[in-house]
Design a protein around this motif. Structure first.
Motif, mmCIF file in Angstrom:
data_model
loop_
_atom_site.group_PDB
_atom_site.id
_atom_site.type_symbol
_atom_site.label_atom_id
_atom_site.label_comp_id
_atom_site.label_asym_id
_atom_site.label_seq_id
_atom_site.Cartn_x
_atom_site.Cartn_y
_atom_site.Cartn_z
ATOM 1 N N HIS A 173 0.852 -1.201 0.000
ATOM 2 C CA HIS A 173 0.000 0.000 0.000
ATOM 3 C C HIS A 173 0.884 1.247 0.000
ATOM 4 O O HIS A 173 0.749 2.144 0.833
ATOM 5 N N GLU A 174 1.805 1.275 -0.966
ATOM 6 C CA GLU A 174 2.766 2.385 -1.040
ATOM 7 C C GLU A 174 2.085 3.713 -1.327
ATOM 8 O O GLU A 174 2.623 4.783 -1.027
ATOM 9 N N ASN A 175 0.915 3.646 -1.942
ATOM 10 C CA ASN A 175 0.220 4.886 -2.297
ATOM 11 C C ASN A 175 -0.465 5.543 -1.108
ATOM 12 O O ASN A 175 -1.031 6.623 -1.236
ATOM 13 N N ARG A 176 -0.447 4.868 0.080
ATOM 14 C CA ARG A 176 -1.061 5.454 1.274
ATOM 15 C C ARG A 176 -0.024 5.595 2.379
ATOM 16 O O ARG A 176 0.849 4.732 2.546
ATOM 17 N N ALA A 177 -0.113 6.671 3.105
ATOM 18 C CA ALA A 177 0.826 6.923 4.212
ATOM 19 C C ALA A 177 0.307 6.216 5.463
ATOM 20 O O ALA A 177 -0.224 6.840 6.392
ATOM 21 N N LEU A 178 0.463 4.892 5.476
ATOM 22 C CA LEU A 178 -0.072 4.104 6.584
ATOM 23 C C LEU A 178 0.741 4.316 7.853
ATOM 24 O O LEU A 178 1.968 4.417 7.822
#
Length: 493
Positions: A359-364
């Motif tokens: 989930h690299e597209n979200r700043a988890l």
């Protein structure tokens, strides 16, 4: 209370003082009319009667008292002069309740007789109270039996109207009622529906569970009369309690044979479809990879973006097929669990890292909270990893406006508990109980919940003899959790 009847005030006063000095309550009467009225109004323990009175003979008063239903049981002590005829008094005293004392009165003899009659009076009252209580209890039991019979008749009317097999069993395990549908599977009320050879009989199931005092809910096959094909039924037996004691059992057989066949066909379709989809998916993935290598290595081209989208959709389809294959294995009892010791702490850290990568597209922001685990667990590491990935993906997917997830671990001497908390949309209360069911979907929120991953995760934890569940508040978030036994408590060590 004791009634003194005499027409001489001085003698009444003497007797009154004597009796009161011994702790007795005293009432007095100086005429026959007064004595009769008081005896009728009051329940005296004893009457002391002077046989020789001016207005009425003492025997005559005795006869009037004896003829009255209210006063006939009151004992009487007559006071007799030395020269009076005692024959009648002695005849009456032989039947009990009558005695006499000669004048001048010997106070010791009088008090001895008074005390005896007073004690008898007390005992009589106690016996009457016991008798009244017994009669009340008998009446209460009769009323309770009538009420119970009415309930039983009402229950039987309900059972008779049901479109399924219904019966009742008494405390001794004997059938005492069956509805008309029973006779489609048994010739008489005392015959049980036949089960296949090798399966436990209905009678064995009944006796076992009644002996243990617990209800039954299980699938069973029984044979209709005149048929050679057994039909699946859901057998339910529940206890009926009265004052916390089991008095009866009510049982039903619900025909689920058609439903079982439909489920079997559905499972067969899922198994065939998932296997058939796997081969073309593998081919498609291979061709997409070949096509990707042949394209220019410029990542911002439109073609490159389309290829990434195709790859993403293939990954989702592959994941769905894998889930369908797992469900097919579970339904057929072929999902294998390979047990070995592993470090659950390290596995959780590894899955968190996987979540960041996928989930690299979200700043988890995935946080670890709680105690670090210092004990190994015994289980299938690959399948537990699948559970963790499912629950974390679930938390990410249904938290569109939040990137924070908490992984909480805690343990005691028996087990370890892992909780995945999100701050997303939450689940309505009415949808929480069935959310782990196969194919269950929640569509009342802006994001649709689908039940494959949760069902598979629950089944994996069940096979590990663990527990699972969820807590959720609509608009606040959800926490999904599961437990696993530590090695020293595992049944598989």
């Amino acid at each position: 209370m004791i009634l003194i009847v005499d027409d001489k005030p001085a003698y009444i006063l003497f007797l009154q003082q004597l009796l009161e000095s011994h702790g007795f309550s005293v009432d007095t009467a100086q005429s026959k009319q007064e004595a009769l009225k008081k005896a009728i109004r009051n329940r005296y323990a004893l009457i002391i009667l002077d046989l020789e009175m001016l207005d009425m003979d003492g025997v005559e008063l005795f006869e009037k008292l004896h003829d009255c239903s209210i006063t006939k049981d009151i004992p009487i002590i007559f006071l007799l002069a030395q020269n009076q005829d005692r024959l009648l008094i002695e005849q009456e005293s032989a039947s009990g309740g009558i005695d006499y004392v000669l004048k001048p009165v010997d106070t010791e003899i009088l008090m001895l007789k008074v005390k005896i009659f007073h004690r008898i009076h007390k005992q009589t009252l106690a016996l009457k109270a016991v008798q009244e209580n017994l009669l009340a209890e008998i009446d209460g039991r009769k009323s309770a039996q009538l009420a119970l019979q009415e309930k039983a008749n009402h229950l039987r009317l309900i059972l008779e109207s049901l479109p399924l097999i219904a019966f009742t069993v008494n405390q001794d395990g004997k059938i005492d009622f069956v509805n008309k549908n029973w006779f489609k599977f048994a010739a008489t009320e005392q015959d049980y529906p036949a089960c296949p050879p090798g399966d436990p009989s209905v009678e064995e199931i009944l006796k076992t569970h009644i002996l243990e005092g617990r209800g039954v809910e299980m699938e069973i096959r029984i044979l209709p009369l005149g048929s050679e094909l057994y039909r699946y039924h859901l057998l339910r037996i529940v206890p009926i309690e009265e004052h916390h004691l089991i008095t009866h059992w009510v049982g039903t057989f619900t025909d689920i044979d058609d439903q079982k066949h439909i489920e079997q066909k559905k499972d067969e379709f899922l198994s065939i479809a998932s296997h058939e989809l796997k081969t073309p998916l593998t081919s498609m993935r291979g061709y997409v990879q070949l096509l990707d290598r042949s394209l220019p290595s410029v990542q911002n081209t439109t073609t490159y973006k389309y290829m990434n989208r195709v790859q993403d959709q293939l990954d989702k389809l592959s994941s769905l097929v894998a889930d369908l294959l797992d469900i097919s294995k579970m339904d057929n009892g072929k999902l294998k669990i390979h047990y070995h010791r592993f470090d659950l702490d390290a596995l959780i850290d590894s899955v968190i890292e996987i979540m960041h990568q996928t989930h690299e597209n979200r700043a988890l922001h995935i946080e670890r909270m709680g105690n670090r685990l210092d004990s190994l667990v015994l289980g299938d590491e690959v399948r537990i990893e699948q559970v963790l990935i499912n629950l974390m993906n679930n938390a990410i997917k249904y938290s569109p406006d939040s990137d924070r997830i908490i992984v909480h671990t805690e343990s005691n001497k028996q087990e370890v508990k892992v909780s995945i908390q999100d701050f997303g949309i939450g689940v309505p209360t009415k949808n929480q109980a069935p959310i782990f069911d196969k194919f269950y979907r929640v569509e009342e929120t802006s994001v649709r919940f689908q039940g494959l991953g949760l069902y598979i995760s629950a089944e994996i934890i069940r096979q590990h003899r663990g527990t699972y569940g969820m807590e959720s508040q609509l608009g606040v978030g959800s926490t999904f959790y599961f437990t696993l036994a530590l090695i020293e408590n595992s049944i598989y060590q």
